[in-house]
Design a protein around this motif. Structure first.
Motif, short mmCIF file in Angstrom:
data_model
loop_
_atom_site.label_atom_id
_atom_site.label_comp_id
_atom_site.label_asym_id
_atom_site.label_seq_id
_atom_site.Cartn_x
_atom_site.Cartn_y
_atom_site.Cartn_z
N TRP A 1 52.69 47.19 -21.95
CA TRP A 1 51.40 47.69 -21.81
C TRP A 1 50.44 47.07 -22.19
O TRP A 1 50.02 47.38 -23.72
CB TRP A 1 51.47 48.92 -21.42
CG TRP A 1 52.79 49.71 -20.37
CD1 TRP A 1 53.72 48.93 -19.48
CD2 TRP A 1 52.15 51.17 -19.40
NE1 TRP A 1 54.36 49.98 -19.15
CE2 TRP A 1 52.97 50.50 -18.71
CE3 TRP A 1 50.99 52.11 -19.36
CZ2 TRP A 1 53.07 52.23 -17.62
CZ3 TRP A 1 51.10 52.82 -18.55
CH2 TRP A 1 52.57 53.24 -17.89
N TYR A 2 49.31 47.29 -22.17
CA TYR A 2 47.57 46.29 -22.68
C TYR A 2 48.04 45.74 -23.91
O TYR A 2 47.35 46.01 -24.91
CB TYR A 2 47.71 48.27 -23.69
CG TYR A 2 47.34 49.29 -22.33
CD1 TYR A 2 46.19 50.10 -21.39
CD2 TYR A 2 48.58 50.22 -22.64
CE1 TYR A 2 46.46 50.67 -20.58
CE2 TYR A 2 48.47 51.59 -21.86
CZ TYR A 2 47.68 51.63 -20.88
OH TYR A 2 47.47 52.88 -19.76
N SER B 1 47.83 46.31 -11.73
CA SER B 1 47.42 46.09 -12.94
C SER B 1 46.26 44.66 -13.75
O SER B 1 46.20 44.87 -14.57
CB SER B 1 46.01 46.92 -13.19
OG SER B 1 45.90 48.68 -12.58
N ARG C 1 51.60 46.13 -17.01
CA ARG C 1 51.16 46.97 -16.82
C ARG C 1 49.83 46.67 -17.48
O ARG C 1 49.61 46.85 -18.73
CB ARG C 1 50.74 48.81 -16.58
CG ARG C 1 50.28 49.36 -15.86
CD ARG C 1 51.14 50.52 -15.23
NE ARG C 1 52.12 50.66 -14.22
CZ ARG C 1 52.62 51.93 -13.54
NH1 ARG C 1 51.95 52.88 -14.54
NH2 ARG C 1 53.19 51.72 -12.80
N GLU C 2 48.04 46.73 -17.22
CA GLU C 2 47.26 46.71 -18.08
C GLU C 2 47.14 45.43 -18.72
O GLU C 2 46.75 45.68 -19.65
CB GLU C 2 46.58 47.96 -18.16
CG GLU C 2 47.01 49.47 -17.39
CD GLU C 2 45.15 49.29 -16.55
OE1 GLU C 2 44.82 48.51 -17.09
OE2 GLU C 2 45.43 50.22 -15.60
#
Length: 277
Positions: A79-80, A118, A98-99
């Motif tokens: 993530w991120y 995303s 994600r992200e």
């Protein structure tokens, strides 16, 4: 680059904030059940390693993952995280990406509900996936030779291309915008409703009620099998090479088809032309 080999890590944030590290033949597993092993790290390479704990790669930059296994216990693995390359690996935990941004995936097996939400700029090649809500709200996807079994895939995606792919997934490409799909097979119910600026070229499309409420939809030399009640209230320019079951109330444009069993035009606002023969 510091090398770490044949180590096992199970504590919380075991390698938090690491930089310029290569891990080989390592395990992230054990009774301490720690999370976030490599959180806030950069310039990390991981090869031939095993991940059985949660959240290993959050807020990382410049990450290489080669020939690794992430089990179903490895939740929300990336993530991120930006500038990621994943090759020859198994991503089998829920919510695996994600992200994230600038992601390359090759020769990888994905079993991950809610994968790829995303994400900004992701390429995937020679890989397979099983997923619900696959790639939700992501943009700049570039897929080649990807096989997918899923549900509700590619919803709200933008600016994407797909070549030589095989998708078996219902309710896919809903609300998608600026997407080009070429030389691919797409099987599933209710394909691409509410999509805008979609082009399907030399594709095989299988399933009931495809392409409703679309804007600026183009089909170029496509096969449509088991297709009934197609194109309802859509703006469409289509050349279909196979007979269809039924077409219903296209809003605008022209549809060329060799034969159609039933043409339903019972909406006075439906001005699309269906040219048979």
């Amino acid at each position: 680059m510091k090398k770490i080999e044949n180590e096992t890590f199970d504590e919380e944030r075991a390698l938090y904030g690491s930089s310029h590290v290569r891990l080989e033949h390592c395990k992230f597993d054990g009774p301490a059940d720690g999370e976030s092993a490599l959180k806030e790290s950069q310039n990390i390479e991981v090869a031939d390693s095993y991940f059985n704990l949660r959240y290993p790669f959050w807020h990382d930059d410049n990450l290489l993952i080669e020939n690794c296994q992430m089990t179903e216990n490895c939740r929300a693995a990336l993530w991120y995280t930006n500038q990621v390359k994943i090759t020859g690996s198994k991503l089998h935990g829920i919510k695996a990406l994600r992200e994230c941004g600038q992601v390359q995936i090759e020769n990888t097996d994905i079993i991950s509900p809610e994968f790829g939400w995303s994400v900004d700029e992701i390429s995937m090649k020679d890989s397979s996936a099983q997923s619900e809500y696959f790639m939700m709200r992501s943009k700049k996807l570039n897929f080649q030779n990807v096989k997918l079994k899923g549900k509700y895939s590619f919803q709200y995606i933008e600016d994407s291309t797909f070549v030589d792919c095989d998708f078996d997934t219902k309710d896919s490409f809903w609300h998608a915008n600026r997407v080009h799909i070429k030389n691919s097979t797409i099987k599933g119910e209710y394909l691409a409703w509410y999509g805008e600026n979609l082009t399907f070229e030399n594709c095989t499309i299988i399933g009931t009620q495809p392409f409703c409420y679309c804007k600026n939809l183009k089909l170029i030399n496509c096969k449509m099998l088991e297709a009934d009640l197609a194109f309802e209230k859509s703006q469409v320019e289509a050349t279909v090479t196979t007979p269809m079951i039924s077409i219903k109330n296209p809003a605008q444009g022209k549809i060329h088809v060799p034969a159609v069993e039933e043409l339903i035009m019972d909406d006075p606002e439906a001005r699309g032309q269906v040219i048979v023969g």
